[in-house]
Design an enzyme around this catalytic site. Structure first.
Site, short mmCIF file in Angstrom:
data_model
loop_
_atom_site.label_atom_id
_atom_site.label_comp_id
_atom_site.label_asym_id
_atom_site.label_seq_id
_atom_site.Cartn_x
_atom_site.Cartn_y
_atom_site.Cartn_z
N GLN A 1 -47.76 -15.77 -34.14
CA GLN A 1 -48.79 -15.90 -33.10
C GLN A 1 -49.69 -14.67 -33.08
O GLN A 1 -49.22 -13.55 -33.01
CB GLN A 1 -48.12 -16.10 -31.73
CG GLN A 1 -49.08 -16.39 -30.60
CD GLN A 1 -49.85 -17.69 -30.78
OE1 GLN A 1 -49.31 -18.69 -31.22
NE2 GLN A 1 -51.11 -17.68 -30.45
N LYS B 1 -46.25 -25.18 -27.74
CA LYS B 1 -45.79 -25.61 -29.07
C LYS B 1 -44.32 -26.00 -29.03
O LYS B 1 -43.90 -27.00 -29.63
CB LYS B 1 -46.01 -24.48 -30.09
CG LYS B 1 -47.48 -24.27 -30.45
CD LYS B 1 -47.69 -23.00 -31.28
CE LYS B 1 -49.17 -22.79 -31.56
NZ LYS B 1 -49.46 -21.52 -32.22
N ASP C 1 -49.47 -22.77 -40.57
CA ASP C 1 -50.78 -22.43 -39.99
C ASP C 1 -51.89 -22.53 -41.04
O ASP C 1 -53.07 -22.56 -40.69
CB ASP C 1 -50.76 -21.00 -39.42
CG ASP C 1 -50.65 -20.99 -37.90
OD1 ASP C 1 -51.02 -22.00 -37.28
OD2 ASP C 1 -50.23 -19.96 -37.34
#
Length: 294
Positions: free
Chosen positions: A96, A52, A119
């Site tokens: 994460q 990312k 997200d």
């Protein structure tokens, strides 16, 4: 049979985003800034967050990786999230997953400011998505929609079968494929581990989106001719090669691809799209913050 090439499409999207960022730089405007919080030393998570960060560099975004130890308490993580929520320089951030056992994942995801939740996991954003309102769509479902759109896969009036009901892929896909508009307007059946006679259901499907995590679960005898296959599964299967494993999806690609009209490969299908759409969500967040501050 057409391969739904996520690698190619994700590169196209990154090039489009980079062109927009180059314009911002030329006008001395703030470029999008994505932060990622990682707790602990999970190898797969570190690899994923690293990719990312590299993707941010490629398109000209600023990025911040916040690394916290495996012994981080829930309170310490919530304090860090509050800090990121209040940092105007950061447009969007992700936590994460998975998190260590001492931390309540639901509580942590609830603490993220929905305006920075790139997200798309916050209940407010999930609820807006379910109501067809403008919001952040979770990156993997967003990537699947983009693939179907760019390859012109017809979804209106089609029977879509989703295999798997996770909050990250299966459930959002079942909502999105039934929404008004394109891609959407299909009739959706959501299947899962308690579904009986699954072959009877999949063999009637025009489109199958599988996010089960069982290697080569979907066989040729379970699908009809000209089916559209989107394989979200990705599993390392041990073998005798130098690497010690090979990567495969939920679909027995070799046999199913002979019957399919469109199919995603694994790897190189849905995976690359996820990171591209995370960048797209961050660009959207930056534009929203700019409008809000005017």
């Amino acid at each position: 049979m057409t391969i739904l090439d996520g690698k190619k499409v994700s590169n196209d999207i990154k090039n489009e985003i980079k062109a927009e960022v180059d314009k911002m730089k030329a006008n001395d405007e703030k470029v999008p800034h994505l932060a990622a919080v990682i707790v602990g030393n999970d190898g797969a998570s570190l690899t994923y967050v690293g990719s990312k960060v590299r993707a941010c560099e490629r398109v000209g975004f600023e990025s911040t990786m916040v690394r916290m130890s495996n012994t981080t308490s829930e309170v310490e993580l919530l304090d860090k999230i509050e800090e990121l929520n209040n940092n105007d320089a950061i447009d969007g951030f992700i936590i994460q997953l998975p998190l260590p056992p001492q931390i309540n994942t639901q509580k942590v995801l609830m603490a993220v400011n929905p305006d920075k939740d790139v997200d798309g996991f916050h209940p407010m954003n999930f609820g807006k998505m379910a109501l067809d309102m403008s919001t952040f769509i979770p990156a993997t479902p967003f990537g699947i929609l983009e693939l179907l759109d760019r390859y012109g896969v017809e979804t209106k009036g089609k029977h879509t079968v989703v295999i798997g009901r996770s909050h990250i892929v299966g459930r959002p896909m079942s909502i999105l494929m039934g929404r008004k508009g394109f891609p959407g307007n299909s009739t959706v059946t959501l299947t899962h581990s308690h579904t009986k006679n699954i072959t009877q259901i999949t063999s009637q499907a025009d489109i199958i989106i599988s996010a089960l995590g069982i290697p080569k679960f979907l066989k040729a005898e379970m699908v009809k001719d000209d089916v559209v296959i989107v394989d979200v599964g990705i599993t390392r299967v041990p073998d005798d090669s130098d690497k010690g494993y090979y990567i495969t999806g939920d679909v027995d690609f070799e046999t199913v691809s002979k019957k399919a009209s469109f199919i995603t490969p694994v790897p190189g299908g849905v995976g690359p799209m996820t990171i591209a759409m995370l960048l797209k969500n961050t660009l959207i967040a930056r534009d929203q913050h700019r409008k809000a501050n005017k």
